[in-house]
Design a protein around this motif. Structure first.
Motif, mmCIF file in Angstrom:
data_model
loop_
_atom_site.group_PDB
_atom_site.id
_atom_site.type_symbol
_atom_site.label_atom_id
_atom_site.label_comp_id
_atom_site.label_asym_id
_atom_site.label_seq_id
_atom_site.Cartn_x
_atom_site.Cartn_y
_atom_site.Cartn_z
ATOM 1 N N ASN A 69 5.885 -25.436 -77.205
ATOM 2 C CA ASN A 69 5.035 -24.862 -78.243
ATOM 3 C C ASN A 69 5.902 -24.204 -79.294
ATOM 4 N N PHE A 70 5.356 -24.053 -80.471
ATOM 5 C CA PHE A 70 6.038 -23.377 -81.571
ATOM 6 C C PHE A 70 5.484 -21.968 -81.679
ATOM 7 N N HIS A 71 6.347 -20.975 -81.448
ATOM 8 C CA HIS A 71 5.968 -19.566 -81.567
ATOM 9 C C HIS A 71 6.628 -19.005 -82.820
ATOM 10 N N MET A 72 5.845 -18.439 -83.717
ATOM 11 C CA MET A 72 6.380 -17.834 -84.935
ATOM 12 C C MET A 72 5.943 -16.370 -84.960
ATOM 13 N N PHE B 196 -2.173 -14.165 -84.682
ATOM 14 C CA PHE B 196 -2.297 -12.747 -84.363
ATOM 15 C C PHE B 196 -1.803 -11.917 -85.537
ATOM 16 N N MET B 197 -2.329 -10.720 -85.643
ATOM 17 C CA MET B 197 -1.805 -9.723 -86.570
ATOM 18 C C MET B 197 -0.770 -8.895 -85.795
ATOM 19 N N LEU C 254 -2.559 -7.613 -79.341
ATOM 20 C CA LEU C 254 -1.874 -7.777 -78.063
ATOM 21 C C LEU C 254 -2.240 -9.106 -77.426
ATOM 22 N N HIS C 255 -1.255 -9.769 -76.834
ATOM 23 C CA HIS C 255 -1.524 -11.008 -76.104
ATOM 24 C C HIS C 255 -0.473 -11.194 -75.023
ATOM 25 N N SER C 256 -0.798 -12.060 -74.078
ATOM 26 C CA SER C 256 0.172 -12.479 -73.071
ATOM 27 C C SER C 256 0.074 -13.995 -72.966
ATOM 28 N N MET D 292 1.811 -16.508 -84.664
ATOM 29 C CA MET D 292 1.171 -17.797 -84.587
ATOM 30 C C MET D 292 1.822 -18.577 -83.460
ATOM 31 N N ILE D 293 0.996 -19.289 -82.701
ATOM 32 C CA ILE D 293 1.480 -20.183 -81.660
ATOM 33 C C ILE D 293 0.751 -21.511 -81.832
ATOM 34 N N VAL D 294 1.507 -22.599 -81.890
ATOM 35 C CA VAL D 294 0.937 -23.936 -82.063
ATOM 36 C C VAL D 294 1.415 -24.818 -80.920
ATOM 37 N N GLY D 295 0.501 -25.585 -80.345
ATOM 38 C CA GLY D 295 0.819 -26.446 -79.225
ATOM 39 C C GLY D 295 1.448 -27.763 -79.635
ATOM 40 N N VAL D 296 2.484 -28.174 -78.904
ATOM 41 C CA VAL D 296 3.128 -29.471 -79.107
ATOM 42 C C VAL D 296 2.855 -30.355 -77.887
#
Length: 95
Positions: free
Chosen positions: A54-57, A38-39, A43-45, A1-5
């Motif tokens: 941003n918060f990356h989990m 994402f599961m 794949l992502h970049s 998960m990525i959430v924008g700050v």
């Protein structure tokens, strides 16, 4: 998960492709108040051109993720991205 700050982070989504290694299938800009999920096998970049927060989990800390893969288009092969061992406290007054 990525959430924008603050700021904007372009996320590109991919499928594995036998000929090219990966094939882009979409993209999304994460910014304040938005996010993507994402599961483990997806794949992502990420792409940024200015300061961003941003918060990356990823389920575990980056220093514990030993099997993340990346595709090296120049070498035309998949490799393991090493786990980060240099994680530091970024907040002032903490160590």
């Amino acid at each position: 998960m990525i959430v924008g700050v603050t700021g904007e982070e372009l996320n590109r989504f991919y499928d594995r492709n036998l000929e090219a290694g990966v094939k882009q299938k979409g993209e999304y800009v994460v910014k304040q108040g938005t996010g993507v999920t994402f599961m483990p096998d997806e794949l992502h970049s990420i792409h940024i051109s200015a300061p961003v927060l941003n918060f990356h989990m990823y389920g575990l800390g980056l220093e514990q993720l030993h099997k993340r893969e990346y595709y090296d288009a120049k070498e035309k092969r998949w490799s393991i991205f090493p786990a980060h061992s240099d994680i530091r406290e970024a907040r002032a007054g903490r160590s």
